[in-house]
Design a protein around this motif. Structure first.
Motif, PDB file in Angstrom:
ATOM      1  N   ASP A  48      12.931   6.964  -9.077  1.00  0.00           N
ATOM      2  CA  ASP A  48      13.379   7.563 -10.341  1.00  0.00           C
ATOM      3  C   ASP A  48      13.466   9.080 -10.193  1.00  0.00           C
ATOM      4  N   GLU A  49      14.431   9.643 -10.857  1.00  0.00           N
ATOM      5  CA  GLU A  49      14.672  11.081 -10.743  1.00  0.00           C
ATOM      6  C   GLU A  49      13.433  11.902 -11.093  1.00  0.00           C
ATOM      7  N   ASP A  50      12.669  11.454 -12.090  1.00  0.00           N
ATOM      8  CA  ASP A  50      11.467  12.181 -12.502  1.00  0.00           C
ATOM      9  C   ASP A  50      10.343  12.065 -11.471  1.00  0.00           C
ATOM     10  N   ASP A  51      10.363  11.022 -10.655  1.00  0.00           N
ATOM     11  CA  ASP A  51       9.299  10.789  -9.684  1.00  0.00           C
ATOM     12  C   ASP A  51       9.621  11.313  -8.288  1.00  0.00           C
ATOM     13  N   ARG A  52      10.842  11.742  -8.067  1.00  0.00           N
ATOM     14  CA  ARG A  52      11.248  12.204  -6.733  1.00  0.00           C
ATOM     15  C   ARG A  52      10.513  13.473  -6.339  1.00  0.00           C
ATOM     16  N   ILE A  53      10.124  13.508  -5.078  1.00  0.00           N
ATOM     17  CA  ILE A  53       9.503  14.704  -4.510  1.00  0.00           C
ATOM     18  C   ILE A  53      10.406  15.134  -3.364  1.00  0.00           C
ATOM     19  N   ALA A  54      11.062  16.264  -3.507  1.00  0.00           N
ATOM     20  CA  ALA A  54      12.028  16.720  -2.504  1.00  0.00           C
ATOM     21  C   ALA A  54      11.377  16.867  -1.131  1.00  0.00           C
ATOM     22  N   GLU A  55      10.117  17.272  -1.108  1.00  0.00           N
ATOM     23  CA  GLU A  55       9.420  17.466   0.166  1.00  0.00           C
ATOM     24  C   GLU A  55       9.280  16.149   0.936  1.00  0.00           C
ATOM     25  N   VAL A  56       9.085  15.039   0.220  1.00  0.00           N
ATOM     26  CA  VAL A  56       8.990  13.732   0.875  1.00  0.00           C
ATOM     27  C   VAL A  56      10.302  13.414   1.574  1.00  0.00           C
ATOM     28  N   GLN A  57      11.410  13.620   0.891  1.00  0.00           N
ATOM     29  CA  GLN A  57      12.703  13.347   1.507  1.00  0.00           C
ATOM     30  C   GLN A  57      12.949  14.277   2.685  1.00  0.00           C
ATOM     31  N   ALA A  66       0.831  -1.210   0.000  1.00  0.00           N
ATOM     32  CA  ALA A  66       0.000   0.000   0.000  1.00  0.00           C
ATOM     33  C   ALA A  66       0.866   1.260   0.000  1.00  0.00           C
ATOM     34  N   CYS A  67       1.919   1.256   0.807  1.00  0.00           N
ATOM     35  CA  CYS A  67       2.802   2.436   0.873  1.00  0.00           C
ATOM     36  C   CYS A  67       3.574   2.629  -0.422  1.00  0.00           C
ATOM     37  N   GLU A  68       4.012   1.530  -1.014  1.00  0.00           N
ATOM     38  CA  GLU A  68       4.749   1.620  -2.273  1.00  0.00           C
ATOM     39  C   GLU A  68       3.882   2.196  -3.387  1.00  0.00           C
ATOM     40  N   LYS A  69       2.617   1.839  -3.398  1.00  0.00           N
ATOM     41  CA  LYS A  69       1.713   2.328  -4.441  1.00  0.00           C
ATOM     42  C   LYS A  69       1.102   3.692  -4.096  1.00  0.00           C
ATOM     43  N   GLY A  70       1.394   4.197  -2.884  1.00  0.00           N
ATOM     44  CA  GLY A  70       0.873   5.507  -2.493  1.00  0.00           C
ATOM     45  C   GLY A  70      -0.600   5.487  -2.133  1.00  0.00           C
ATOM     46  N   LEU A  71      -1.095   4.361  -1.653  1.00  0.00           N
ATOM     47  CA  LEU A  71      -2.512   4.215  -1.304  1.00  0.00           C
ATOM     48  C   LEU A  71      -2.710   4.534   0.172  1.00  0.00           C
ATOM     49  N   CYS A  90       7.441   4.085   1.145  1.00  0.00           N
ATOM     50  CA  CYS A  90       6.509   5.186   0.868  1.00  0.00           C
ATOM     51  C   CYS A  90       6.952   5.975  -0.352  1.00  0.00           C
ATOM     52  N   SER A  91       5.979   6.244  -1.219  1.00  0.00           N
ATOM     53  CA  SER A  91       6.292   6.971  -2.444  1.00  0.00           C
ATOM     54  C   SER A  91       5.570   8.309  -2.525  1.00  0.00           C
ATOM     55  N   THR A  92       4.676   8.582  -1.568  1.00  0.00           N
ATOM     56  CA  THR A  92       3.915   9.829  -1.609  1.00  0.00           C
ATOM     57  C   THR A  92       3.907  10.502  -0.244  1.00  0.00           C
ATOM     58  N   LYS A  93       3.714  11.803  -0.267  1.00  0.00           N
ATOM     59  CA  LYS A  93       3.681  12.592   0.957  1.00  0.00           C
ATOM     60  C   LYS A  93       2.542  12.164   1.888  1.00  0.00           C
ATOM     61  N   PRO A  94       1.311  11.914   1.387  1.00  0.00           N
ATOM     62  CA  PRO A  94       0.239  11.499   2.298  1.00  0.00           C
ATOM     63  C   PRO A  94       0.541  10.202   3.054  1.00  0.00           C
ATOM     64  N   CYS A  95       1.178   9.237   2.397  1.00  0.00           N
ATOM     65  CA  CYS A  95       1.527   7.979   3.075  1.00  0.00           C
ATOM     66  C   CYS A  95       2.581   8.211   4.145  1.00  0.00           C
ATOM     67  N   VAL A  96       3.577   9.032   3.839  1.00  0.00           N
ATOM     68  CA  VAL A  96       4.627   9.328   4.811  1.00  0.00           C
ATOM     69  C   VAL A  96       4.009  10.001   6.036  1.00  0.00           C
ATOM     70  N   LYS A  97       3.169  10.996   5.806  1.00  0.00           N
ATOM     71  CA  LYS A  97       2.543  11.714   6.923  1.00  0.00           C
ATOM     72  C   LYS A  97       1.631  10.804   7.734  1.00  0.00           C
ATOM     73  N   LEU A  98       0.956   9.876   7.075  1.00  0.00           N
ATOM     74  CA  LEU A  98       0.097   8.926   7.795  1.00  0.00           C
ATOM     75  C   LEU A  98       0.920   8.088   8.755  1.00  0.00           C
ATOM     76  N   LEU A  99       2.005   7.501   8.280  1.00  0.00           N
ATOM     77  CA  LEU A  99       2.835   6.651   9.131  1.00  0.00           C
ATOM     78  C   LEU A  99       3.445   7.434  10.286  1.00  0.00           C
ATOM     79  N   MET A 100       3.770   8.674  10.064  1.00  0.00           N
ATOM     80  CA  MET A 100       4.409   9.475  11.099  1.00  0.00           C
ATOM     81  C   MET A 100       3.452   9.880  12.215  1.00  0.00           C
TER      82      MET A 100
END
Length: 194
Positions: free
Chosen positions: A145-154, A76-81, A109-119
Motif C-alpha cells: 500500500d502506498e501509505d506503507d511503502r518505505i522507499a529505502e526498502v525498495q 515471518a518476512c511478510e509480517k516483518g518478524l 519482505c515488508s520491513t528493512k530489518p527482514c530485507v537486511k537479514l536475508l541479504m
C-alpha cells in the motif's frame, strides 16, 4: 487441536499432544487454510513456541501450506518478524523457496530489518522473478500500500538485485572465456587436423 494450541501459545498442551501423537500433531494441516501449527505460531509471533517446535519437536520449517505453498519463512518476512525469520533460517528454512505465485521470502519482505537479514546469506538469490516476472523490488512497490511503502526498502532491494545480476554476468563471461580458451587450446594441439 495442535493448531489451536499454537495460536494461543499453550506450550504445555502442545507438549502433551506431541508426546501422544508425535510429529504428526505438529505437521497436521488445517483443512480450511492449509496451515500447520508452525505456520500459525509464526503468524501469531510466538517465538518461544516456534523455537520449541523446531528444536525439540524437530518440525520442518520448509513444509508449505496447502493453499499457496507458503512456507513459515514467507509468513515471518511478510509480517516483518526479523527475529522469527532468523530462527527459521537457523533451523534450515529455504531462503529461495517459492510460493504458489513464484514469490520467494524476499518478495514478501515488508520491513528493512527482514530485507537486511536475508541479504546476509550468500545463498539468497535476489534475481529470482515471480510468476508475473517481477523482481522483489518491483513486487514490493506494486503490492505494498502506498501509505506503507518505505522507499529505502525498495532501494536496498534494487541495489542487491543489480549487484547479483552483475556478478552472475561476470561469472558467465569467465566461464565462456575458459570454455573458449580450452576449445582453442585443443585446436592448437592438432594444427594439421581437418
Amino acid at each position: 487441536p495442535s493448531i489451536r494450541y499454537a495460536i494461543t501459545a499453550d506450550e504445555m498442551l502442545l507438549r502433551q499432544m506431541h508426546h501422544r501423537q508425535g510429529i504428526n500433531a505438529i505437521h497436521f494441516r488445517d483443512p480450511y487454510n492449509g496451515r500447520n501449527a508452525l505456520h500459525e505460531a509464526v503468524g501469531q509471533g510466538h517465538l518461544h513456541i516456534v523455537k520449541m517446535m523446531l528444536d525439540e519437536f524437530r518440525a520442518s520449517p520448509n513444509i508449505p501450506t496447502l493453499l499457496g505453498n507458503t512456507t513459515a519463512l514467507h509468513i515471518a518476512c511478510e509480517k516483518g518478524l526479523r527475529q522469527m525469520a532468523s530462527v527459521l533460517i537457523t533451523f534450515g528454512a529455504e531462503l529461495n523457496a517459492r510460493d504458489g505465485r513464484g514469490c520467494t521470502p524476499l518478495h514478501n519482505c515488508s520491513t528493512k530489518p527482514c530485507v537486511k537479514l536475508l541479504m546476509r546469506y550468500p545463498s539468497m538469490d535476489a534475481t529470482i522473478k515471480n510468476n508475473e516476472g517481477l523482481l522483489a523490488s518491483e513486487h514490493y512497490w506494486k503490492y505494498t500500500d502506498e501509505d506503507d511503502r518505505i522507499a529505502e526498502v525498495q532501494t536496498i532491494l534494487m541495489r542487491e538485485e543489480d549487484r547479483q545480476a552483475r556478478e552472475k554476468m561476470r561469472l558467465e563471461r569467465e566461464l565462456f572465456r575458459e570454455t573458449f580458451a580450452s576449445a582453442m587450446g585443443e585446436r592448437d594441439e592438432y594444427p594439421d587436423a581437418i
